[in-house]
Every structure is written in structure tokens, then in C-alpha cells.
Design a protein around this motif. Structure first.
Motif, mmCIF file in Angstrom:
data_model
loop_
_atom_site.group_PDB
_atom_site.id
_atom_site.type_symbol
_atom_site.label_atom_id
_atom_site.label_comp_id
_atom_site.label_asym_id
_atom_site.label_seq_id
_atom_site.Cartn_x
_atom_site.Cartn_y
_atom_site.Cartn_z
ATOM 1 N N ARG A 1 0.806 -1.234 -0.018
ATOM 2 C CA ARG A 1 -0.024 0.094 -0.024
ATOM 3 C C ARG A 1 0.780 1.359 0.129
ATOM 4 N NH1 ARG A 1 -4.243 -0.069 4.397
ATOM 5 N NH2 ARG A 1 -5.609 0.868 2.851
ATOM 6 N N GLU A 2 1.986 1.267 0.793
ATOM 7 C CA GLU A 2 2.882 2.292 0.848
ATOM 8 C C GLU A 2 3.338 2.697 -0.789
ATOM 9 O OE1 GLU A 2 3.339 -0.334 2.531
ATOM 10 O OE2 GLU A 2 3.575 0.148 4.563
ATOM 11 N N GLY A 3 3.784 1.603 -1.476
ATOM 12 C CA GLY A 3 4.198 1.600 -2.901
ATOM 13 C C GLY A 3 3.038 2.241 -3.688
ATOM 14 N N GLU A 4 1.681 1.638 -3.572
ATOM 15 C CA GLU A 4 0.578 2.131 -4.098
ATOM 16 C C GLU A 4 0.329 3.779 -4.262
ATOM 17 O OE1 GLU A 4 -4.361 1.425 -4.577
ATOM 18 O OE2 GLU A 4 -2.988 -0.089 -3.325
ATOM 19 N N ALA A 5 0.480 4.111 -2.767
ATOM 20 C CA ALA A 5 0.161 5.607 -2.629
ATOM 21 C C ALA A 5 1.290 6.426 -3.330
ATOM 22 C CB ALA A 5 0.206 5.699 -1.179
ATOM 23 N N ALA A 6 2.663 5.943 -3.433
ATOM 24 C CA ALA A 6 3.910 6.626 -3.938
ATOM 25 C C ALA A 6 3.449 6.828 -5.404
ATOM 26 C CB ALA A 6 5.039 6.002 -3.608
ATOM 27 N N ILE A 7 3.064 5.836 -6.105
ATOM 28 C CA ILE A 7 2.756 5.657 -7.503
ATOM 29 C C ILE A 7 1.696 6.774 -7.809
ATOM 30 C CG2 ILE A 7 1.794 4.367 -9.513
ATOM 31 C CD1 ILE A 7 4.655 3.539 -9.003
ATOM 32 N N LEU A 8 0.632 6.619 -7.078
ATOM 33 C CA LEU A 8 -0.535 7.591 -7.292
ATOM 34 C C LEU A 8 -0.028 9.063 -7.158
ATOM 35 C CD1 LEU A 8 -3.376 5.430 -5.240
ATOM 36 C CD2 LEU A 8 -3.269 6.126 -7.767
ATOM 37 N N ASP A 9 0.956 9.281 -6.060
ATOM 38 C CA ASP A 9 1.387 10.575 -5.890
ATOM 39 C C ASP A 9 2.096 11.089 -7.096
ATOM 40 O OD1 ASP A 9 2.354 12.902 -4.574
ATOM 41 O OD2 ASP A 9 2.754 11.877 -2.815
ATOM 42 N N THR A 10 2.860 10.184 -7.680
ATOM 43 C CA THR A 10 3.929 10.513 -9.017
ATOM 44 C C THR A 10 2.631 10.776 -10.168
ATOM 45 O OG1 THR A 10 5.586 9.094 -8.154
ATOM 46 C CG2 THR A 10 5.525 9.699 -10.388
ATOM 47 N N MET A 11 1.692 9.904 -10.244
ATOM 48 C CA MET A 11 0.625 10.187 -11.224
ATOM 49 C C MET A 11 0.014 11.621 -10.963
ATOM 50 S SD MET A 11 -0.949 6.467 -11.467
ATOM 51 C CE MET A 11 -1.985 6.508 -12.937
ATOM 52 N N GLY A 12 -0.146 12.128 -9.915
ATOM 53 C CA GLY A 12 -0.503 13.376 -9.643
ATOM 54 C C GLY A 12 0.412 14.479 -9.985
ATOM 55 N N TYR A 13 1.526 14.307 -9.853
ATOM 56 C CA TYR A 13 2.694 15.303 -10.487
ATOM 57 C C TYR A 13 2.546 15.110 -11.951
ATOM 58 C CZ TYR A 13 7.304 16.872 -10.979
ATOM 59 O OH TYR A 13 8.419 17.855 -11.397
ATOM 60 N N LEU A 14 2.528 14.064 -12.531
ATOM 61 C CA LEU A 14 2.605 14.275 -14.035
ATOM 62 C C LEU A 14 1.374 14.780 -14.469
ATOM 63 C CD1 LEU A 14 3.793 10.426 -14.549
ATOM 64 C CD2 LEU A 14 5.304 12.485 -15.029
ATOM 65 N N GLY A 15 0.307 14.580 -13.934
ATOM 66 C CA GLY A 15 -1.050 15.241 -14.402
ATOM 67 C C GLY A 15 -0.951 16.786 -14.216
#
Length: 950
Positions: free
Chosen positions: A837-851
């Protein structure tokens, strides 16, 4: 009063909260003139405790008593005995004074205190019941019908306790979601106490809950103006925070079981169990009472209790603290600063602050890394509160000053073998010097514990025992414990044993010089098993020990250990708290360690090896619970007499680590001192996850440095690789990047030299994280990419997913948005498949940054909000603050200015709590840039950049 305590022959009740009288068989007893009733009141406020004759005279007649005051007092006591119902309450003459012996529940003041104390330990619904019952005991002003200085002062003190209880009840009712129904009462109380910020906060919250937000805001302006005009000060942080929440229409203020409470932190109750029984030190207790009573409202109270080791300083402080716990509704904090510990250095103040922050409910992710920021957060949390701090066993003032709160409502009690003049001069502390007990006081102690008849029957033997103890409280405790456990043995025979063993008081003037003699006598009376366990407890790592660890130390079953511990406690050689944790006085511990030196070396070493293995195996199991995805290390099986403690879930693991952290560090030092190098580095490994999540950076650096030294002794390449990586990560966390990079490069060289591919990848990932912290995104990406490549080659899904999280983020930072998006898609699926779950949150955070970077603001918001939900769920408030900070940008760019302000305010609060001042200042500029804007008016990117200072 309508109710009372049923005694042998009827009902008796001493009523102080409105009058001074007694009920017997439901009829009011005639207690005579006012001064005679004042004698009853003066005894009843300290029911079941000796009140000295001088103190009684002062309470009844003040500073100018009549010439025949003592004779008159005897007459009053005699008449009161006749008036009180036999078998239910009586006044007994004791050495130096009188005691009102009565069932505690028969005194309404005692019931009031007990109900307030119960309310602190109950859930809100039951707490409200307790507080309403407590307040229902009042029938007007206390001590009605009595005059004089003491009665007036006591009446004022009890009135303040009543007001405090009313505020406690208001807090509880507000936590339960009420509002409109409290407005009238709170308005009256606010008018009566216009400068009381606690009452003001309750009134403002009730108004807001009642839909009268405008009145609440006007009320805040009013009290702020009054505080500035009359006291020259702004409202405290709690009231300011509430004002901001009302301005923002924070939904948490709506109340109910899930709503935010008025006090945003936990209510700590850290006081160890009170000493029972407690005899003597009446005058010292009274002086502590006076220091609290006479302290100005604008200053906190500091009292220093100083005296030789074993003089009863902690005993006195705890008794006073428990008697007054109800006056500190926001909690009681306790720490043993180990100023004179025989086997450990004095505690660093930053460690004590960190422990207090944990007790106050500060989540690990909100904990600032810098000790100065932690101290600032501690003072901020205590602002506007009424908390008692008991700082025990201080070495010097330098240990104390960083722990002093800034709030005038707090009280600090310090115990020390030194007088701490810096506190007396620089902080106006009250000084209480403890000396040996007088012969009369020592006799009262023995009479209380052995019975007055037994003492009176052997007066000469009692005198000799008192002389041998030299007025030393701890020695008296040990001797009385022996006498209680041998009721058939005459006191004269006990004194003869002492004479035969030649254990007289030494001649060097040290009041504690008799203690080794008394302890030697006590030690000789132990069975062989009891003596061995006592000696081993003296050399056990740490300042205390839990039941499970004690069993492993002793090599006994839990049942056998409990029996021995109970026997040692009865002999007053050790003490136990409510959790069964065993403590020794420093002087007793030093003596126990001396006796341990007489044990065979293999007995000592085996015991220490067992307890070190207990700590190691339990910590390893706890680490597996906290981070099941972390690759484990292999431990040798524990010995047959070592039983690790089960830790079934994360709550149990954190609780155990919190309680045992200091002992785990001590166990590592013990292992290092004995050359048990494997245990040393394995303990460093087992502590890493807990120390990371709790923010114990300095302790982690110390532990990993010890682990590295042990690894060098072993010479095993894998161990050397791992320990270099552990210490390198600890240096990076501490901001010492040169040392960090040096150790991490050594770890990488070792792994490459031995073709250890798994550790090569882990070292690359550690280097990536460290270079990113140093601001070099390209080097961070290079190392993350190499870690990913190796983990893909090894076909390790969990490690690959963790490496891909870093690679995705660093690729995005490098500006390769398309490649970063590919990493995110693959990484998100991998993390969800592996349950990371920590990794999932980090990936979603990066996707927000990309958006955000590619102008797809709605997509950025969805990704950030998903990451925020996960961060909240797993308790990662450090990354939560960053995600809230970032999601505000697409909201502002889309014109969602209200939502942008909301998330940035929460980010600002988190940054401030974590001591991230630069981030807090930057976010404050973003909030300021939105002032005066409304929704649907987008803030252009250039405006945001300017606000950020770029």
C-alpha cells in the motif's frame, strides 16, 4: 447529604462541600461551636492521614492561637468522638497528631476527588456521568459556617476545583456532539471568567454548533481584545486554532463520536502507582500545596524536591501528584531522567521530549526530525493546558530546562540529589529539601506498617531499629517488610540479628550509609532462588524490565518468575507498576549488581545471553509485523529458557517497542560489551523499521554504528554489506550526507565484489533515496534504474515494485513524463498485486505530479486524492503533507480556490507540526496569494510561482 456510608451501627457522612456536619442514623449531629467543627473539617480534608497537632492548631486558630490551644484542642477532639457514631468514624491519636479514621466514601470531598479521577480513565459517556455525580455533591460554598485564614484559603482552593470539574464536564459534553444546549451555561461562565481561554473556547464551539458562527467569531474578537488590553498577550495556540477552524467551517467541529475534540492531543496519564502506605512528610506536602496555591496565574509552578539517594523524593512526589491529579485535567507526564543510574548515562532531554510527544498523541509522521523543533512542538502542545510534569531523578538543571513548558497552567515537580540552583534562581522554583526522618516520624512509619501495639510492646527494640536505620526511609521500608513477613519473631530478635551481623551505621555522615547494611541483612534472608533473581535483576540491561523479559533473564517459567518477583516486592527490594514492570531504586540496583559479582561467571553470562536473545527475537518478530515486505534476516533459535513475547498485530508491536526501546538499546550495549557481535548487528537491523516510523534518528545512528562495528569483527561479507547500508541510511536521515554516501558506496563495493546481486540492488535503491535528499535527481534516477534492472533480473516482484516506485518518481522529476507514466502504470499494478500500500500511494502521488506537469489538472486531482486517502489510511502523515501541498496547485489553476485554501491550510498545519519550517513558509505564501479570490477565478501559474518564491 442524602446518602452515606453504612457502618456497623448506622450511617455517617462528613460533608464539606456546602457545610461541615455529620449524618448518623439519618439525623444531623450537633458538632458544637464553629471552632470545634473546624477541627473536624481540618481532619476530614486529610481523612485517614495523620495531621500534626501544630498543623491542626494553625488551621483552627491561624497564626495567633490562644495560650491554651493544645488543651482546648484535646477537649474539642473528645467531644467530636462522642458526637460521631461509634464503629463508623473515629478520631485516633497518633504520634505527633490525630487522624480521622473513616471509610473514604463517607467524606464527600474524597468522593468528589475519586469521581474526577475516575472520569479521566473513562470513555466520554461514562466520564460525563462521573463528573455530573461529582458536581452533584456540592450544595453551596465549601466549608459553610467556618471562618479564619485556613478556611478561607481552603474554600477558595475547593472553589477552583469545582470550576475545573465544570470545565471538564463541558469538554466531555462537547466531545459528545452537544452545542446549542450548552450556550446559556457557557455564556454565563464566560462572563464570570472573561480571561479564561478554556471557557472561551468551549463557548465559541457551542455557539458555532448552534449555528451562531457570527456570534462565535465576534466572541473571539472580544476575548482577543480583552487579553491584549489587560494582559498584553495574544490568545494561546488552542484558541487560535479553534478560531481558524471556525473560519474555515471545518467539518470536524460538527462533533459527535467521530468529531474533533476540543483538546487535539491525547490525555497522558503516566504517573506510576502511588506509594501505599504513605506516612509522614506532612509538612513537606503542605509546603508543596502552598507553592501551588500561591503561584501567580501568569506563571507555571516549579518545585524541586532535593535530597540524598533513597531519601523518599520520588515517594513524596508521587504521593503529592496523585493527591492533586484532578487539578490537571489535561494529563500527567512522568519521566525517570536517570540522573544517577548505576549503569546508564543521564537521559538526554531530547529523548524525554520525544517520549512526551508520543504520550501526547503526536503521530510519528508529524514528528519533527530536529530536536529543537520537537521541543518547540512540545511547548506548543502544552500552551493553554493544565498538565503536571513529574521529572524524576534529574542530574542537573541542564536536563530540566529544555523540558519546561511555557504555559502558566502547568506544574512541574523535579526530584534530584542536587539542589539545582539554576532552577531556583533563574526560574523561581520552590525548593523542598528532604532530610532523614526524625525519630518520631520513623516510629510513625514502623507503627503504620507493623501496628502500634507491636511497636509499643517492644519500645526498646523499636528504638534500636530506628537508630540502625538512621532515619533512612528506604531502610525503614526494608526492615518493616522483614518484620511483617515474620510476625512471630520479636522485634528484639530482629535487632539482635542486626547486632550479631555487625551492620551498624557507618561514621562518615552519609545518611544513606546504613542502606548497604540493611540490604545485606535483607539479602541474607532470601532463599537461594530469590537471591539469584535479585542479583540478576541488578545487571539486567535497562532501567526496568517487563515480566516476559524477567522470566528469560531468570531462566524460570512465567509462574515461577511471578512468585519470586512478588516475594522480592514484599521484601521492599523491588517495585512493580500496574503492567508488572519491575524497577529498583538506584542504590538497591547498585547493591544487587555487587551481589551479582559473587555469582559464577557462567550463571551471569547465561542469564544475560538469555535476556539479550529475548529482546532480539521479540524485536525481530515485531519488525516482521510492522513491515512484512522487508526481507528478513536469519536468527539462530533461542535457547530453551528464552521465550520471546508474542506480538500478534501492529498495535501490539508498537506498544512493545515503545515500552522496550531503551531496554533494546541497553541490550545491544550489553551484547557489545560481551563480544556477542551477531546479536549486536541483528538488534540494529531489528530496530530499524520502528526507529524509522517513530523518528528515533539519533538512537538509530547509535544502534547502526554499533552494528557496523560488530559486523567488522565478524568479517562476513553479507553482514558487512548490510551494516554499512544501515549506518549509511541513518547518516542520511540525520542529514550527514558525506558520511552516508561513503558508507553506501562501501556497501555497494562489497556486494559487487562478492557478486551479491540482491544487495547490489538494495544498495542502489538506498543511494537513489540519498541522492534525491541531496538534490541530485539525475544520480537518484541512475541508481533507481539500476536497482530496478537487477530486481527484474532476479525476478523478485516485491523488490521490483519498490524499485519501480522510485524509478517512476525520479523519471518524472527528470522531465521524461511519457516514460514516467509507463513506470507508473506497471508499478501501480505490481503494488496492488503484492499488497504494497505504501508503494501504491507513492505511484498515485507520482501520477498526480505528472498530471499537474502536463496540464491535465482534473486527472492530477483524482490521482492526488487517491494517494491522500491511502496516506491517511496507513498513517503516513509526512507524505500526506506533501500530497496535500501538491493537490492545491491543480485546484487553484482550475479556480477551486476554496478547496485549494482548505488543502493548503491542512498541509501548513502538518508542516508546522513536523518542524518543516521552509515548507510551511512556502505554503503560507500560497495561501496569502489566494486572499480575496473566489471560486471560478483561476490563479495563473505565474502567480503561483511568484507566491512560492521561485
Amino acid at each position: 447529604m442524602q446518602t452515606g456510608s453504612r457502618g456497623m451501627g448506622g450511617t455517617v457522612e462528613i460533608c464539606l462541600l456546602g457545610a461541615v456536619f455529620a449524618l448518623a442514623d439519618d439525623a444531623v449531629v450537633d458538632l458544637g461551636p464553629a471552632r470545634q467543627r473546624c477541627v473536624l473539617a481540618a481532619l476530614a480534608v486529610d481523612a485517614n492521614q495523620v495531621v500534626s497537632v501544630d498543623r491542626l492548631i494553625q488551621r483552627v486558630w491561624g497564626e495567633r492561637p490562644p495560650l491554651r490551644a493544645r488543651q482546648t484542642l484535646v477537649t474539642y477532639v473528645s467531644k467530636l468522638r462522642q458526637a460521631l457514631l461509634p464503629g463508623t468514624a473515629t478520631i485516633v491519636r497518633r504520634s505527633g497528631g490525630y487522624v480521622l479514621t473513616v471509610t473514604p466514601s463517607a467524606v464527600d470531598l474524597q468522593r468528589f476527588h475519586d469521581l474526577r479521577a475516575r472520569a479521566l480513565a473513562e470513555v466520554d459517556q461514562q466520564a460525563a456521568v462521573c463528573l455530573r455525580e461529582a458536581l452533584g455533591l456540592w450544595r453551596g460554598d465549601a466549608l459553610t459556617g467556618l471562618d479564619g485564614e485556613w478556611a478561607e484559603a481552603e474554600r477558595a482552593r475547593l472553589h477552583r476545583e469545582r470550576l475545573d470539574a465544570e470545565s471538564d464536564l463541558a469538554d466531555v459534553v462537547l466531545r459528545l456532539g452537544h452545542g446549542e444546549d450548552l450556550v446559556a451555561d457557557l455564556a454565563a461562565r464566560a462572563a464570570e471568567h472573561p480571561l479564561d481561554e478554556r471557557v472561551a473556547a468551549q463557548h465559541l464551539l457551542a455557539l458555532h454548533r448552534a449555528g451562531r458562527t457570527a456570534d462565535a467569531l465576534a466572541g473571539y474578537r472580544g476575548i482577543r481584545e480583552r487579553l491584549v488590553a489587560e494582559l498584553g498577550t495574544e490568545p494561546g495556540p488552542p484558541l487560535q486554532d479553534l478560531h481558524r477552524q471556525i473560519l474555515a467551517a471545518d467539518p470536524a467541529l460538527s462533533g459527535g463520536p467521530a468529531g474533533t475534540v476540543v483538546r487535539p492531543v491525547a490525555v497522558p496519564r503516566q504517573l506510576p502507582a502511588p506509594p501505599v502506605p504513605f506516612v509522614g512528610r506532612r509538612e513537606e506536602l503542605d509546603r508543596l500545596d502552598v507553592a501551588l496555591r500561591d503561584a501567580p496565574d501568569t506563571a507555571m509552578t516549579i518545585s524541586v524536591i532535593a535530597g540524598a539517594g533513597g531519601m523518599g523524593k520520588t515517594w513524596l512526589a508521587l504521593n503529592w501528584a496523585h493527591r492533586h491529579a484532578g487539578r490537571f485535567p489535561d494529563g500527567q507526564l512522568f519521566v525517570d531522567l536517570r540522573g544517577f543510574s548505576p549503569d546508564r548515562e543521564p537521559m538526554d532531554p531530547s529523548v524525554a521530549v520525544r517520549g512526551f510527544l508520543d504520550a501526547l498523541g503526536v503521530e510519528p509522521g508529524r514528528m519533527p526530525a530536529d530536536p529543537h523543533a520537537q521541543a518547540g512542538l512540545f511547548r506548543s502542545l502544552l500552551a493553554g493546558t493544565r498538565i503536571l510534569l513529574l521529572l524524576d531523578n534529574a542530574a542537573d538543571a541542564d536536563q530540566i530546562i529544555p523540558l519546561l513548558p511555557g504555559s502558566p497552567g502547568c506544574t512541574v515537580i523535579v526530584t534530584s540529589r542536587n539542589q539545582l540552583p539554576a532552577l531556583l534562581i533563574g526560574h523561581g522554583a520552590h525548593h523542598e529539601r528532604l532530610d532523614v526522618l526524625s525519630d518520631d516520624q520513623a516510629r510513625a512509619v514502623l507503627a503504620d506498617r507493623l501496628g502500634a501495639d507491636r511497636i509499643a510492646a517492644e519500645a526498646a527494640a523499636t528504638d534500636e531499629l530506628i537508630e540502625l536505620c538512621g532515619g533512612f526511609p528506604l531502610a525503614l521500608s526494608v526492615i518493616s517488610a522483614h518484620a511483617r513477613t515474620r510476625p512471630g519473631l520479636a522485634l528484639g530478635a530482629l535487632a539482635a540479628e542486626l547486632r550479631d551481623w555487625d551492620l551498624g551505621v557507618l561514621d562518615d555522615g552519609d545518611p544513606g550509609a546504613s542502606l548497604p547494611a540493611v540490604l545485606s541483612w535483607s539479602y541474607r534472608a532470601l532463599t537461594p532462588r530469590q537471591a539469584t533473581v535479585f542479583s540478576l535483576l541488578g545487571i539486567a540491561p535497562g532501567s526496568d524490565i517487563g515480566p516476559a523479559a524477567a522470566a528469560s533473564l531468570a531462566g524460570l517459567s512465567p509462574e515461577q518468575t511471578r512468585t519470586v518477583i512478588r516475594d522480592l516486592e514484599r521484601a521492599s527490594l523491588i517495585s512493580q507498576d500496574s503492567r508488572g514492570r519491575v524497577r529498583m531504586h538506584d542504590l538497591v540496583r547498585r547493591y544487587a549488581a555487587d551481589t551479582a559479582a559473587r555469582l559464577p561467571a557462567d550463571v551471569r553470562d547465561s542469564a544475560l545471553r538469555r535476556v539479550v536473545h529475548f529482546y532480539l527475537h521479540t524485536a525481530h518478530a515485531g519488525d516482521r509485523v510492522l513491515d512484512p515486505h522487508r526481507p528478513p534476516i536469519r536468527l539462530d533459535p533461542p535457547g530453551s529458557a528464552t521465550t520471546p513475547q508474542p506480538l500478534p498485530d501492529t498495535g501490539a508491536a508498537f506498544s512493545w517497542f515503545d515500552a522496550e526501546h531503551a531496554n533494546l538499546l541497553a541490550a545491544q550495549r550489553t551484547a557489545a560489551g560481551h563480544g556477542w557481535h551477531v546479536a549486536v548487528w541483528q538488534l540494529a537491523w531489528a530496530l530499524t523499521t520502528f526507529q524509522n516510523r517513530r523518528g528515533h534518528g539519533r538512537d538509530q545512528l547509535t544502534a547502526t554504528q554499533a552494528g557496523l562495528t560488530a559486523g567488522q569483527h565478524l568479517g562476513t561479507p553479507t553482514v558487512r554489506t548490510l551494516t554499512h547500508r544501515l549506518v549509511g541510511m541513518a547518516y542520511a536521515t540525520d542529514g550527514r550526507f558525506d558520511e552516508a554516501i561513503g558508507h553506501l558506496n562501501q556497501a555497494l563495493d562489497l556486494a559487487e565484489g562478492h557478486e551479491d546481486h540482491l544487495n547490489q540492488a538494495r544498495n542502489h535503491r538506498a543511494l537513489a533515496w540519498t541522492w534525491r535528499r541531496m538534490g541530485d535527481n539525475q544520480k537518484a534516477l541512475d541508481h533507481a534504474t539500476r536497482a530496478l534492472q537487477v530486481h527484474r533480473f532476479l525476478d523478485n516482484p516485491v523488490e521490483e515494485a519498490l524499485s519501480r516506485c522510485l524509478t517512476a518518481w525520479y523519471t518524472a522529476l527528470a522531465g521524461d513524463h511519457e516514460r514516467a507514466a509507463e513506470h507508473c502504470d506497471v508499478g501501480l499494478a505490481q503494488c496492488r498485486r503484492c499488497g504494497i500500500r505504501e508503494g501504491e500511494a507513492a505511484i498515485l502521488d507520482t501520477m498526480g505530479y505528472l498530471g499537474l506537469q502536463t496540464g491535465r489538472h482534473e486527472q492530477a486531482i483524482r490521482a492526488y486524492e487517491a494517494a491522500i486517502a491511502l496516506y491517511r489510511d496507513i498513517g503516513d502523515v509526512c507524505h500526506l503533507a506533501d500530497a496535500l501541498d501538491q493537490v492545491g496547485h491543480p485546484h487553484a489553476l482550475l479556480g477551486h480556490n476554496g478547496r485549494a485554501r482548505e488543502v493548503w491550510r491542512e498541509a501548513l498545519e502538518l508542516y508546522r507540526e513536523q518542524g518543516r519550517d521552509a515548507d510551511a513558509e512556502r505554503v503560507q505564501r500560497l495561501i496569502d496569494a489566494l486572499e480575496g479570490t473566489s471560486d471560478r477565478h483561476p490563479v495563473m501559474g505565474r502567480s503561483l510561482a511568484t507566491a512560492e518564491g521561485s
